[in-house]
Write an enzyme that holds these catalytic residues in place. Structure first.
Site, PDB file in Angstrom:
ATOM      1  N   ARG A 187       0.997  -1.248  -0.115  1.00 38.26           N
ATOM      2  CA  ARG A 187      -0.077   0.111   0.066  1.00 38.26           C
ATOM      3  C   ARG A 187       0.796   1.335   0.153  1.00 38.26           C
ATOM      4  O   ARG A 187       1.807   1.173   0.674  1.00 38.26           O
ATOM      5  CB  ARG A 187      -0.931   0.205   1.289  1.00 38.26           C
ATOM      6  CG  ARG A 187      -1.518  -1.435   1.606  1.00 38.26           C
ATOM      7  CD  ARG A 187      -3.058  -1.260   0.971  1.00 38.26           C
ATOM      8  NE  ARG A 187      -3.686  -2.563   1.382  1.00 38.26           N
ATOM      9  CZ  ARG A 187      -4.777  -2.941   0.857  1.00 38.26           C
ATOM     10  NH1 ARG A 187      -5.376  -2.464  -0.137  1.00 38.26           N
ATOM     11  NH2 ARG A 187      -5.387  -3.862   1.305  1.00 38.26           N
ATOM     12  N   THR A 223      -8.819  -9.253  -6.606  1.00 36.20           N
ATOM     13  CA  THR A 223      -9.046  -8.849  -4.963  1.00 36.20           C
ATOM     14  C   THR A 223     -10.106 -10.070  -4.971  1.00 36.20           C
ATOM     15  O   THR A 223     -10.740 -10.650  -5.654  1.00 36.20           O
ATOM     16  CB  THR A 223      -9.738  -7.505  -4.811  1.00 36.20           C
ATOM     17  OG1 THR A 223     -10.353  -7.679  -3.558  1.00 36.20           O
ATOM     18  CG2 THR A 223     -10.721  -7.359  -5.968  1.00 36.20           C
ATOM     19  N   ASP A 246     -12.140  -9.801  -2.874  1.00 34.58           N
ATOM     20  CA  ASP A 246     -13.547  -9.198  -2.225  1.00 34.58           C
ATOM     21  C   ASP A 246     -14.307  -9.177  -3.148  1.00 34.58           C
ATOM     22  O   ASP A 246     -15.864  -9.061  -2.891  1.00 34.58           O
ATOM     23  CB  ASP A 246     -13.222  -8.042  -1.514  1.00 34.58           C
ATOM     24  CG  ASP A 246     -12.607  -7.848  -0.115  1.00 34.58           C
ATOM     25  OD1 ASP A 246     -12.311  -8.851   0.281  1.00 34.58           O
ATOM     26  OD2 ASP A 246     -11.565  -6.882  -0.125  1.00 34.58           O
ATOM     27  N   ASP A 302     -15.204  -6.924  -5.007  1.00 38.53           N
ATOM     28  CA  ASP A 302     -15.990  -5.455  -4.698  1.00 38.53           C
ATOM     29  C   ASP A 302     -15.438  -4.743  -5.808  1.00 38.53           C
ATOM     30  O   ASP A 302     -15.961  -3.184  -5.668  1.00 38.53           O
ATOM     31  CB  ASP A 302     -15.473  -4.912  -3.481  1.00 38.53           C
ATOM     32  CG  ASP A 302     -13.865  -4.668  -3.367  1.00 38.53           C
ATOM     33  OD1 ASP A 302     -13.278  -5.217  -4.424  1.00 38.53           O
ATOM     34  OD2 ASP A 302     -13.507  -4.077  -2.373  1.00 38.53           O
ATOM     35  N   ARG A 320     -15.001  -6.581   2.904  1.00 38.00           N
ATOM     36  CA  ARG A 320     -14.911  -5.163   3.454  1.00 38.00           C
ATOM     37  C   ARG A 320     -16.270  -4.912   3.047  1.00 38.00           C
ATOM     38  O   ARG A 320     -17.273  -5.049   4.002  1.00 38.00           O
ATOM     39  CB  ARG A 320     -13.814  -4.467   2.404  1.00 38.00           C
ATOM     40  CG  ARG A 320     -12.390  -4.749   2.923  1.00 38.00           C
ATOM     41  CD  ARG A 320     -11.499  -3.874   2.756  1.00 38.00           C
ATOM     42  NE  ARG A 320     -11.465  -3.786   1.068  1.00 38.00           N
ATOM     43  CZ  ARG A 320     -10.611  -2.890   0.651  1.00 38.00           C
ATOM     44  NH1 ARG A 320      -9.772  -2.136   1.428  1.00 38.00           N
ATOM     45  NH2 ARG A 320     -10.534  -2.857  -0.816  1.00 38.00           N
TER      46      ARG A 320
HETATM   47  P1  ATP Z   1      -7.813  -4.006  -2.288  1.00 36.86           P
HETATM   48  O1  ATP Z   1      -9.225  -3.994  -2.861  1.00 36.86           O
HETATM   49  O2  ATP Z   1      -7.491  -5.533  -2.381  1.00 36.86           O
HETATM   50  O3  ATP Z   1      -7.677  -3.505  -1.288  1.00 36.86           O
HETATM   51  P2  ATP Z   1      -7.002  -1.914  -4.005  1.00 36.86           P
HETATM   52  O4  ATP Z   1      -6.297  -1.519  -5.086  1.00 36.86           O
HETATM   53  O5  ATP Z   1      -8.167  -1.235  -3.921  1.00 36.86           O
HETATM   54  O6  ATP Z   1      -6.852  -3.116  -3.591  1.00 36.86           O
HETATM   55  P3  ATP Z   1      -5.764   0.239  -2.205  1.00 36.86           P
HETATM   56  O7  ATP Z   1      -5.141   0.069  -1.002  1.00 36.86           O
HETATM   57  O8  ATP Z   1      -7.201   1.013  -2.155  1.00 36.86           O
HETATM   58  O9  ATP Z   1      -5.878  -1.121  -2.681  1.00 36.86           O
HETATM   59  O10 ATP Z   1      -5.007   1.207  -3.230  1.00 36.86           O
HETATM   60  C1  ATP Z   1      -3.835   0.270  -3.740  1.00 36.86           C
HETATM   61  C2  ATP Z   1      -2.750   1.499  -4.135  1.00 36.86           C
HETATM   62  O11 ATP Z   1      -3.084   2.380  -5.071  1.00 36.86           O
HETATM   63  C3  ATP Z   1      -2.400   2.537  -2.854  1.00 36.86           C
HETATM   64  O12 ATP Z   1      -1.686   2.038  -2.006  1.00 36.86           O
HETATM   65  C4  ATP Z   1      -1.857   3.559  -3.770  1.00 36.86           C
HETATM   66  O13 ATP Z   1      -0.379   3.285  -4.090  1.00 36.86           O
HETATM   67  C5  ATP Z   1      -2.555   3.557  -5.106  1.00 36.86           C
HETATM   68  N1  ATP Z   1      -3.857   4.589  -5.133  1.00 36.86           N
HETATM   69  C6  ATP Z   1      -4.996   4.199  -4.442  1.00 36.86           C
HETATM   70  N2  ATP Z   1      -5.702   5.388  -4.685  1.00 36.86           N
HETATM   71  C7  ATP Z   1      -5.298   6.076  -5.591  1.00 36.86           C
HETATM   72  C8  ATP Z   1      -5.488   7.369  -6.109  1.00 36.86           C
HETATM   73  N3  ATP Z   1      -6.680   8.128  -6.156  1.00 36.86           N
HETATM   74  N4  ATP Z   1      -4.568   7.894  -6.961  1.00 36.86           N
HETATM   75  C9  ATP Z   1      -3.517   7.277  -7.181  1.00 36.86           C
HETATM   76  N5  ATP Z   1      -3.091   6.214  -6.710  1.00 36.86           N
HETATM   77  C10 ATP Z   1      -3.789   5.632  -5.708  1.00 36.86           C
END
Ligand code: ATP
Length: 319
Positions: A72, A125, A127, A129, A171
């Protein structure tokens, strides 16, 4: 020769390795050099980028987790980090990037796309979602893990005439709980979509007790409530001795199911094919039986659909 890269981001999910393998192999098929970015967007900014060979991706089709690592990195929202990432890619002549992750990762993909890197997102993922796709890579594997665990709990619940309250992941999305609940024939499910109704929950479990059922199962999506408190409540009001179990991160690991492997492979191949035509700004989605592409921006604005019919199943089968 043009180059592309692949990275995994957000929570890991079984099938990510299958997708990485397919990106590399399809990449070679289309004449690309393929790089792996280690540790998600953090690694992209810190220049943790290495050329991948067939050897790097051999014997990973069936391995859980992600060989590239994930991280993250909330700072990636800032443009200065995005520009650093673009610099690290372009100095290697990398013009396309496959990003395997959740909707947060797709926002990162969109940011890079707006800075001229052709990005394609793959929904990875457990989830389920992500709006726009029927299923995500990893969901069915995690579901199988949850179902297998609940089946085992039910064996022991049956022996002692107990109720099991089981917390699964998901989640803000109740799909893992819903599909697990249907698969194990649970008495009741509590998800973000159903909300929590204490009276209904207790009544459903009590009705099983009154019918002399030797076991009962309540499946709950994480973060909805404290399952230990609910277990006590059920025990006090229904007659069942009750135990709470939090399945936790075990749901994230394990060998990806055949379904996840096929979907991951198909999505990865399509992603690379799009990059070979210089197309970016898309995410891969399963729509019915087909893998289709959607604009990232459009997909991010879509709402996740909930099957009322599927939610209705449980109520009809319990009584
Ligand atoms: P999961 O659903 O498994 O949590 P995810 O991709 O939604 O996966 P996040 O932690 O929300 O997980 O996002 C992963 C990474 O994407 C973040 O740590 C960040 O580096 C990048 N990221 C998230 N939101 C943004 C944004 N608005 N702009 C640029 N980068 C982003």
């Amino acid at each position: 020769m043009k180059s592309i890269a692949v990275l995994t981001s957000g929570g890991d999910a079984p099938g990510m390795n299958t997708a990485i393998r397919a990106v590399v192999r399809s990449g070679f098929h289309y004449g690309f050099e393929v790089y792996g970015v280690y540790n998600g967007f953090k690694g992209l900014v810190n220049d943790e980028i290495k050329k991948l060979t067939r050897e790097h991706v051999s014997r990973i089709i069936n391995r859980g987790g992600t060989i590239l690592g994930s991280a993250r990195f909330p700072e990636f929202i800032e443009e200065k980090y995005q520009l650093k990432a673009v610099k690290n890619l372009t100095k290697r002549n990398i013009h396309g990037l496959v990003i395997i992750g959740g909707d947060g990762s797709f926002r990162g993909a969109l940011a890079l796309h707006n800075h001229g890197i052709k990005c394609i997102g793959l929904p990875g993922t457990i989830d389920n979602d992500i709006p726009g796709t029927d299923y995500t890579i990893g969901f069915f594997t995690a579901l199988n893990t949850a179902v297998e665990s609940i089946d085992k709990l039910r064996d022991t619940s049956f022996s002692h005439q107990r109720c099991s309250v089981v917390e699964v992941m998901g989640r803000h999305c109740g799909d893992l709980a819903l599909y697990a609940g249907i698969s194990v024939g649970s008495e009741f499910i509590i998800t973000p979509e159903t909300g929590y109704d204490r009276e209904k929950t207790l009544a459903a479990v009590q009705s099983s007790y009154q019918r002399n059922k030797r076991h009962a199962v309540v499946v709950v999506t994480e973060k909805m409530l404290d399952v230990h408190v609910l277990a006590k409540d059920i025990e006090q009001h229904t007659g069942y001795e009750t135990r709470a179990t939090v399945l936790g991160h075990v749901q994230r690991g394990g060998t990806p199911s055949a379904f996840d492997r096929v979907m991951a492979t198909e999505m990865a191949e399509f992603a690379v094919e799009l990059l070979s035509r210089d197309v970016g700004g898309k995410i891969m989605c399963l729509s019915g039986l087909d893998v289709i592409d959607r604009d990232i921006e459009t997909a991010l604005k879509m709402k996740k659909t909930v099957s009322k019919k599927r939610y209705g199943l449980l109520g009809k089968l319990v009584t």
